[in-house]
Structures are given as structure tokens and as C-alpha cells.
Motif scaffolding. Structure first.
Motif, PDB file in Angstrom:
ATOM      1  N   ASP A   1       0.991  -1.226  -0.213  1.00 28.28           N
ATOM      2  CA  ASP A   1      -0.316  -0.172   0.178  1.00 28.28           C
ATOM      3  C   ASP A   1       1.012   1.120  -0.192  1.00 28.28           C
ATOM      4  OD1 ASP A   1      -2.144  -0.868  -0.238  1.00 28.28           O
ATOM      5  OD2 ASP A   1      -2.025  -0.936   1.748  1.00 28.28           O
ATOM      6  N   LEU A   2       1.891   1.182   0.482  1.00 22.37           N
ATOM      7  CA  LEU A   2       2.615   2.429   0.679  1.00 22.37           C
ATOM      8  C   LEU A   2       3.484   2.853  -0.387  1.00 22.37           C
ATOM      9  CD1 LEU A   2       4.690   4.713   1.967  1.00 22.37           C
ATOM     10  CD2 LEU A   2       6.336   2.397   2.522  1.00 22.37           C
ATOM     11  N   VAL A   3       3.581   1.434  -1.666  1.00 22.67           N
ATOM     12  CA  VAL A   3       4.356   2.178  -2.733  1.00 22.67           C
ATOM     13  C   VAL A   3       2.720   2.166  -3.829  1.00 22.67           C
ATOM     14  CG1 VAL A   3       5.138   1.007  -4.639  1.00 22.67           C
ATOM     15  CG2 VAL A   3       6.052   0.269  -2.737  1.00 22.67           C
ATOM     16  N   VAL A   4       2.291   1.899  -3.846  1.00 24.49           N
ATOM     17  CA  VAL A   4       0.747   1.718  -4.063  1.00 24.49           C
ATOM     18  C   VAL A   4       0.813   4.140  -4.216  1.00 24.49           C
ATOM     19  CG1 VAL A   4      -1.507   2.098  -5.209  1.00 24.49           C
ATOM     20  CG2 VAL A   4      -0.532   0.147  -4.615  1.00 24.49           C
ATOM     21  N   HIS A   5      -0.334   4.416  -3.065  1.00 25.00           N
ATOM     22  CA  HIS A   5       0.032   5.987  -2.109  1.00 25.00           C
ATOM     23  C   HIS A   5       1.655   6.631  -2.967  1.00 25.00           C
ATOM     24  CE1 HIS A   5      -3.458   3.479  -0.011  1.00 25.00           C
ATOM     25  NE2 HIS A   5      -3.490   4.114  -0.487  1.00 25.00           N
ATOM     26  N   LEU A   6       2.376   6.264  -2.676  1.00 25.14           N
ATOM     27  CA  LEU A   6       2.737   6.869  -3.599  1.00 25.14           C
ATOM     28  C   LEU A   6       3.230   7.509  -4.380  1.00 25.14           C
ATOM     29  CD1 LEU A   6       6.112   8.506  -2.815  1.00 25.14           C
ATOM     30  CD2 LEU A   6       7.257   6.185  -3.292  1.00 25.14           C
ATOM     31  N   PHE A   7       2.873   6.464  -5.459  1.00 24.28           N
ATOM     32  CA  PHE A   7       2.261   6.387  -6.535  1.00 24.28           C
ATOM     33  C   PHE A   7       1.577   7.258  -6.950  1.00 24.28           C
ATOM     34  CE2 PHE A   7       0.027   5.168 -10.866  1.00 24.28           C
ATOM     35  CZ  PHE A   7       0.760   5.738 -11.883  1.00 24.28           C
ATOM     36  N   LEU A   8       0.687   7.451  -6.262  1.00 29.03           N
ATOM     37  CA  LEU A   8      -0.849   8.165  -6.906  1.00 29.03           C
ATOM     38  C   LEU A   8      -0.541   9.979  -6.142  1.00 29.03           C
ATOM     39  CD1 LEU A   8      -3.443   6.111  -4.381  1.00 29.03           C
ATOM     40  CD2 LEU A   8      -3.065   6.655  -7.215  1.00 29.03           C
TER      41      LEU A   8
ATOM     42  N   SER B   1       2.317  -4.798  -6.563  1.00 31.08           N
ATOM     43  CA  SER B   1       1.861  -4.112  -5.599  1.00 31.08           C
ATOM     44  C   SER B   1       0.847  -3.926  -5.246  1.00 31.08           C
ATOM     45  CB  SER B   1       2.668  -2.585  -4.906  1.00 31.08           C
ATOM     46  OG  SER B   1       4.309  -2.811  -4.992  1.00 31.08           O
ATOM     47  N   SER B   2       0.086  -3.409  -6.101  1.00 31.00           N
ATOM     48  CA  SER B   2      -1.342  -3.538  -5.937  1.00 31.00           C
ATOM     49  C   SER B   2      -2.295  -4.824  -6.279  1.00 31.00           C
ATOM     50  CB  SER B   2      -2.123  -2.565  -7.085  1.00 31.00           C
ATOM     51  OG  SER B   2      -3.645  -2.482  -7.188  1.00 31.00           O
ATOM     52  N   LEU B   3      -1.269  -6.139  -7.033  1.00 28.52           N
ATOM     53  CA  LEU B   3      -1.837  -7.324  -7.451  1.00 28.52           C
ATOM     54  C   LEU B   3      -1.732  -7.342  -5.961  1.00 28.52           C
ATOM     55  CD1 LEU B   3      -2.229  -8.098 -10.137  1.00 28.52           C
ATOM     56  CD2 LEU B   3      -4.066  -7.640  -9.309  1.00 28.52           C
ATOM     57  N   LEU B   4      -0.342  -7.407  -5.450  1.00 28.20           N
ATOM     58  CA  LEU B   4      -0.031  -8.187  -3.947  1.00 28.20           C
ATOM     59  C   LEU B   4      -0.762  -8.021  -2.981  1.00 28.20           C
ATOM     60  CD1 LEU B   4       2.457 -10.269  -3.111  1.00 28.20           C
ATOM     61  CD2 LEU B   4       3.825  -8.226  -3.157  1.00 28.20           C
ATOM     62  N   SER B   5      -1.269  -7.212  -2.612  1.00 29.98           N
ATOM     63  CA  SER B   5      -2.003  -6.794  -1.176  1.00 29.98           C
ATOM     64  C   SER B   5      -3.217  -6.844  -2.171  1.00 29.98           C
ATOM     65  CB  SER B   5      -1.646  -5.062  -1.349  1.00 29.98           C
ATOM     66  OG  SER B   5      -2.499  -4.695  -0.515  1.00 29.98           O
ATOM     67  N   ILE B   6      -3.949  -6.749  -2.737  1.00 31.28           N
ATOM     68  CA  ILE B   6      -5.186  -7.087  -3.374  1.00 31.28           C
ATOM     69  C   ILE B   6      -5.690  -8.381  -2.348  1.00 31.28           C
ATOM     70  CG2 ILE B   6      -7.179  -7.066  -4.511  1.00 31.28           C
ATOM     71  CD1 ILE B   6      -5.945  -4.576  -5.509  1.00 31.28           C
ATOM     72  N   ALA B   7      -4.190  -9.253  -3.383  1.00 28.78           N
ATOM     73  CA  ALA B   7      -4.286 -10.183  -3.652  1.00 28.78           C
ATOM     74  C   ALA B   7      -4.323 -11.475  -2.202  1.00 28.78           C
ATOM     75  CB  ALA B   7      -3.545 -11.476  -4.849  1.00 28.78           C
ATOM     76  N   THR B   8      -3.536 -10.772  -1.532  1.00 28.77           N
ATOM     77  CA  THR B   8      -2.316 -11.288   0.578  1.00 28.77           C
ATOM     78  C   THR B   8      -3.847 -11.004   1.100  1.00 28.77           C
ATOM     79  OG1 THR B   8      -0.695 -10.810  -0.820  1.00 28.77           O
ATOM     80  CG2 THR B   8      -1.064 -10.983   2.147  1.00 28.77           C
ATOM     81  N   GLN B   9      -4.923 -10.103   0.806  1.00 31.18           N
ATOM     82  CA  GLN B   9      -6.134  -9.770   1.482  1.00 31.18           C
ATOM     83  C   GLN B   9      -7.718 -10.760   1.088  1.00 31.18           C
ATOM     84  OE1 GLN B   9      -6.166  -5.105   2.883  1.00 31.18           O
ATOM     85  NE2 GLN B   9      -5.408  -5.185   0.930  1.00 31.18           N
ATOM     86  N   ASN B  10      -7.319 -10.431   0.089  1.00 32.85           N
ATOM     87  CA  ASN B  10      -8.389 -10.924  -0.462  1.00 32.85           C
ATOM     88  C   ASN B  10      -8.542 -12.962  -1.474  1.00 32.85           C
ATOM     89  OD1 ASN B  10     -10.727  -9.212  -0.691  1.00 32.85           O
ATOM     90  ND2 ASN B  10      -8.737  -8.602  -1.610  1.00 32.85           N
ATOM     91  N   GLY B  11      -7.348 -13.268  -1.181  1.00 35.37           N
ATOM     92  CA  GLY B  11      -7.337 -14.326  -1.762  1.00 35.37           C
ATOM     93  C   GLY B  11      -7.824 -15.416  -2.725  1.00 35.37           C
TER      94      GLY B  11
ATOM     95  N   GLU C   1      -9.568   9.141  -3.631  1.00 41.77           N
ATOM     96  CA  GLU C   1      -8.674   8.369  -5.214  1.00 41.77           C
ATOM     97  C   GLU C   1      -7.107   7.397  -4.944  1.00 41.77           C
ATOM     98  OE1 GLU C   1      -5.917  12.255  -2.767  1.00 41.77           O
ATOM     99  OE2 GLU C   1      -8.804  11.355  -4.198  1.00 41.77           O
ATOM    100  N   ALA C   2      -8.208   7.142  -3.641  1.00 40.37           N
ATOM    101  CA  ALA C   2      -7.522   5.875  -3.231  1.00 40.37           C
ATOM    102  C   ALA C   2      -8.339   4.685  -3.402  1.00 40.37           C
ATOM    103  CB  ALA C   2      -7.275   5.491  -1.553  1.00 40.37           C
ATOM    104  N   GLY C   3      -9.133   4.869  -4.180  1.00 43.96           N
ATOM    105  CA  GLY C   3      -9.682   3.117  -4.689  1.00 43.96           C
ATOM    106  C   GLY C   3      -9.255   3.231  -5.903  1.00 43.96           C
ATOM    107  N   LEU C   4      -8.364   4.215  -6.563  1.00 42.99           N
ATOM    108  CA  LEU C   4      -7.581   3.643  -7.673  1.00 42.99           C
ATOM    109  C   LEU C   4      -7.054   2.499  -7.757  1.00 42.99           C
ATOM    110  CD1 LEU C   4      -6.420   7.329  -9.188  1.00 42.99           C
ATOM    111  CD2 LEU C   4      -8.597   5.325 -10.524  1.00 42.99           C
ATOM    112  N   ALA C   5      -6.481   2.001  -6.648  1.00 39.79           N
ATOM    113  CA  ALA C   5      -6.028   1.053  -5.462  1.00 39.79           C
ATOM    114  C   ALA C   5      -6.171  -0.084  -6.225  1.00 39.79           C
ATOM    115  CB  ALA C   5      -5.378   1.085  -4.497  1.00 39.79           C
ATOM    116  N   LEU C   6      -7.824  -0.547  -6.601  1.00 34.01           N
ATOM    117  CA  LEU C   6      -8.461  -1.538  -7.399  1.00 34.01           C
ATOM    118  C   LEU C   6      -8.273  -1.848  -8.451  1.00 34.01           C
ATOM    119  CD1 LEU C   6     -12.078  -0.389  -5.128  1.00 34.01           C
ATOM    120  CD2 LEU C   6     -10.413  -1.569  -4.643  1.00 34.01           C
ATOM    121  N   ILE C   7      -7.776  -0.468  -9.295  1.00 33.78           N
ATOM    122  CA  ILE C   7      -7.827  -0.753 -10.248  1.00 33.78           C
ATOM    123  C   ILE C   7      -6.747  -0.832 -11.235  1.00 33.78           C
ATOM    124  CG2 ILE C   7     -10.870  -0.748 -11.148  1.00 33.78           C
ATOM    125  CD1 ILE C   7     -10.447   1.782 -11.880  1.00 33.78           C
ATOM    126  N   ILE C   8      -5.413  -0.473 -10.511  1.00 31.16           N
ATOM    127  CA  ILE C   8      -3.897  -0.543 -10.928  1.00 31.16           C
ATOM    128  C   ILE C   8      -3.145  -1.235 -11.067  1.00 31.16           C
ATOM    129  CG2 ILE C   8      -1.684  -0.140 -10.245  1.00 31.16           C
ATOM    130  CD1 ILE C   8      -2.847   2.494  -8.864  1.00 31.16           C
TER     131      ILE C   8
END
Length: 439
Positions: A62-69, A225-235, A388-395
Motif C-alpha cells: 500500500d505504501l508503494v501504491v499511495h506513493l505512486f498516487l 504491489s497493487s495485486l500483491l496487496s489485494i490478493a494477499t487480503q482477499n485470496g 482517489e485511494a480507490g484507484l488501487a482497486l484497478i491499478i
């Protein structure tokens, strides 16, 4: 115009784009697989006294994704201001523009609005964001209260109290209004000093594009990072949800293609179907590379082979790359409403229409920017209480989304060039007929 773009036709440039696409694809797959492994076994691995592997991976990603944003938000204001002012102040009034320019611009406005409306309508019908995931990127939800549209406040909000304040807040609409006034005024000032200022704004735009290129170099890392975070949390469930989202968006894109081709058929008849094989290659190049610029030279060449005057295509296609990005437009409204639905944010019809109008106007200032759709969403969504944090859902899957967006925009610009050429031929025939009658 084609000659100025020939570097994009360089095989090395296209190979570089394809390699970049491949790297992003590898990053997507790697992030997804590693995330699924972390979801399955991470809870058992303790990193510190207070966090396990899942928590550590999520925080780092999430740190990497938010830095990008934040980097994206950093470049929005000067980029929009410079490109709009430079574009408006350097407009040249040629014979071609006099004959078909107004028609083409009206077409671009109508196409943009229809594209945004298609994305909005189908997002409301399909509801892709409802129950998408329980683990949403963190945001200050207290700021997203119920919306009530006030006409007077909206009109007053259009004009900035201070352009510097608008830049600090990244208020896209106010920046666009100021840039239009500034560009029109600059265009009407003669002399070398005014030209130097125009060149300076053009240079500033190029500098901001270079900075954008630098920022976009970390896109593979952000995707990973985005897919790693989302897949780690949601399986494993996230694969099904992202697959469904891609199917839904590609279905909307196919509907947009049908509208574009059908409208072209109404304008130029069977010529539309004779044109499609000619522009199929640049459309495929745009799809494979997710870059409209990579398809630009080949599109001009194929239009000339079809019979479109180079004078027409050299004017319409570059202008279309700034004002007729149908693929981007349909994505903007679809993605914004998807994120609002994911956060369960109220989006009444009047609010959605206002958002569409702002997107249609402000998107004209960032043509040619890599991942322009992400830049646009990050700039517009906060004004309508969408985080805008919701962009992490589709990045994480934006590469696949961008491929569809790009192919749609290339197709739309190829069709409108043929339509404009038909308008020009009819205008010339009418003039010749009038001259014959008068003589």
C-alpha cells in the motif's frame, strides 16, 4: 503532421513498448501468485511482535501504491495548465480548419459525451463495484457525505478565486477555465515576446511530460504491489472478481465499438466496412502496446491508402488524439462509478452528470500522457467525494483496461478522419457546382 511523429514508427520504439507491456504482464502474474501464497500461509509467519507476513506485505504494498498516487497528483496541475495554454494559444486558422474544423470539433464533443454516457449507464446497470471487496484501500470516509447539488455554488465554483489556490488543490475544472482564458488571450497578442511565452508554455508541457515518463517507469512495481496487496487480503476469490470486471468492461467497449461503427455507417455508408480492414493493423498495434502514439504513423499511412487526403488526416487525427479519446472517456465514467459503488458512496443522477461534464472538459488537457486515465481519475474524483485511494482497486489490471481503451480511441479517430474527408469532398463538390452555375 506524419513526419513529426515518425520516431514513434521506429521499430526500436515499438519493441520498447512491447517489452514494457511484457514486464507489466509479468508483474501482474507475479504479484497475483505471490499474493495468493501470502494469503494462504502468511498468517502463520510472524514478522514482528505486532504483525504477521500478511500485515507486513499489505502495509509495504500500500505504501508503494499511495506513493505512486501522490506522484500523479504532483504533476496534474502544471501539466494541465501548460498543455491547454500551449494548445489553445498556438491554434492556426487554415483553410482546412475553416471548412471542416467546426464540424470535427462538434463531433469530438458529441463523441466524448456519448462515450462517457455509455460508461455511466452500463456501470449503473451492471453495478461492478457492489460487493467487489470488503478490504478497501483506506480513506477518510467522513469527508464523503451525502451529496446535494447546488446550481449557484457550482457556477461560482467554476471560476477560481486564485489560480494558485486551484493548482494547490488540483481543482481540474478551475484550472481548465483559467487555461482557456489565458490561452485565448495569449493567442491574440502579437509579437516576439508573446511567441516566446507560447514557446515557454510548450516547453513546460514537454518538461511535465518528461516527469510523467519518469513517474510511469515504476508502473510495473505499482502493478505488482497493487495485486500483491489485494490478493494477499482477499485470496483466490479476487481472481473471479477481477475476471468478471474485465469481462464487464470489455463488453461495454464492444458496445462502444458498435456505436462508433454504426454512426460511421450512417455518415459514409458502406465505405465504413471498406475502411475497417485498412485501420485494423493500427488498432491492433494500439491494443498490443496500450499506446495510441505507437499506432499514430501507421494510422495516417493506412488512411492515405484508403483515400483520405493527407491534409485532412494530418489535421483530424492529431486533433483527435487530444479531443476524441472515446476509449478513455467510456473508461473514466465506468471506473469512477465502480469505485463509488465499491465504497458505497451515494451517486445521484445530477451528481453523475456533473462529473461527466467535468471529465469531458478537463480530459482535453492531458492528451498523450501515459496512463492518462489514472491521472484524470485522480484529479476529478475527489471533487465528487470519490476517494482517489480507490484507484488501487484497478491499478493492478490497468494494463488490460488500457489495451481496450487505446484500441477504441484509435478506431474512433480512424473513422472520424474518413468522415471528415467525406465532408471535405462534399464541400469541394458544392463549391465547384456553384462556380459552374455562376459562370
Amino acid at each position: 503532421m506524419a513526419e513529426t511523429q515518425t520516431p514513434q514508427d521506429n521499430p526500436k520504439t515499438q519493441n520498447s513498448l512491447l517489452k514494457h507491456t511484457l514486464v507489466i504482464g509479468i508483474a501482474m502474474i507475479s504479484g497475483l501468485i505471490l499474493g495468493l501464497l501470502c494469503n494462504a500461509y502468511g498468517a502463520q509467519i510472524q514478522i514482528t511482535k505486532h504483525s504477521n507476513l500478511i500485515q507486513f506485505i499489505t502495509q509495504a504494498s500500500d505504501l508503494v501504491v499511495h506513493l505512486f498516487l501522490r506522484l500523479i497528483k504532483m504533476i496534474v496541475a502544471p501539466l494541465v495548465l501548460a498543455t491547454l495554454v500551449a494548445g489553445i494559444s498556438n491554434v492556426e486558422d487554415t483553410g482546412t480548419i475553416k471548412r471542416i474544423g467546426l464540424k470535427v470539433i462538434l463531433w469530438f464533443v458529441a463523441a466524448s459525451f456519448v462515450s462517457l454516457a455509455v460508461g455511466m449507464i452500463f456501470a449503473n446497470i451492471i453495478k461492478p463495484g457492489v460487493n467487489f471487496t470488503k478490504n478497501l484501500p483506506p480513506t477518510n470516509m467522513a469527508a464523503h457525505s451525502d451529496y446535494h447539488f447546488d446550481v449557484a455554488k457550482f457556477i461560482l465554483h467554476i471560476v477560481p478565486d486564485s489560480v494558485m489556490d486551484a493548482m494547490v488543490r488540483n481543482d481540474m475544472l478551475q484550472l481548465v477555465v483559467f487555461a482557456i482564458f489565458f490561452g485565448m488571450a495569449l493567442a491574440n497578442i502579437p509579437g516576439k515576446s508573446a511567441q516566446l511565452f507560447k514557446d515557454g508554455m510548450d516547453t513546460l508541457g514537454k518538461i511535465m511530460l518528461k516527469i510523467t515518463d519518469m513517474v510511469m517507469k515504476i508502473v510495473p512495481l505499482v502493478v505488482f504491489s497493487s495485486l500483491l496487496s489485494i490478493a494477499t487480503q482477499n485470496g483466490i476469490s479476487i481472481i473471479e472478481k477481477y475476471g468478471l470486471y474485465l469481462i464487464e468492461f470489455y463488453s461495454v467497449v464492444l458496445i462502444m465499438w458498435a456505436i462508433l461503427i454504426g454512426t460511421s455507417y450512417l455518415m459514409i455508408g458502406k465505405k465504413t466496412f471498406r475502411l475497417l480492414p485498412f485501420i485494423s493493423e493500427p488498432v491492433l498495434v494500439g491494443f498490443a502496446t496500450a499506446s495510441s502514439e505507437s499506432a499514430f504513423p501507421r494510422l495516417l499511412e493506412q488512411l492515405t491508402k484508403f483515400g483520405v487526403s493527407p491534409k485532412i488526416s494530418g489535421f483530424v487525427v492529431p486533433l483527435g488524439y487530444s479531443f476524441n479519446l472515446c476509449g478513455t472517456m467510456v473508461f473514466l465514467s465506468f471506473a469512477a462509478i465502480f469505485i463509488a459503488q465499491a465504497y458505497n458512496i451515494n451517486m445521484p443522477l445530477d451528481k453523475q452528470i456533473m462529473m461527466l461534464l467535468v471529465m469531458m472538459i478537463s480530459s482535453k488537457g492531458i492528451a498523450g500522457v501515459p496512463r492518462a486515465s489514472m491521472v484524470m481519475l485522480a484529479a476529478v474524483m475527489p471533487s465528487f467525494d470519490i476517494p482517489e485511494a480507490g484507484l488501487a482497486l484497478i491499478i493492478g489490471i490497468d494494463q488490460f483496461l488500457d489495451m481496450a481503451r487505446t484500441a477504441t480511441s484509435v478506431l474512433g479517430n480512424g473513422l472520424v478522419a474518413a468522415i471528415a474527408n467525406e465532408w471535405d469532398l462534399k464541400d469541394q463538390a458544392r463549391k465547384q457546382s456553384q462556380e459552374t452555375l455562376s459562370s
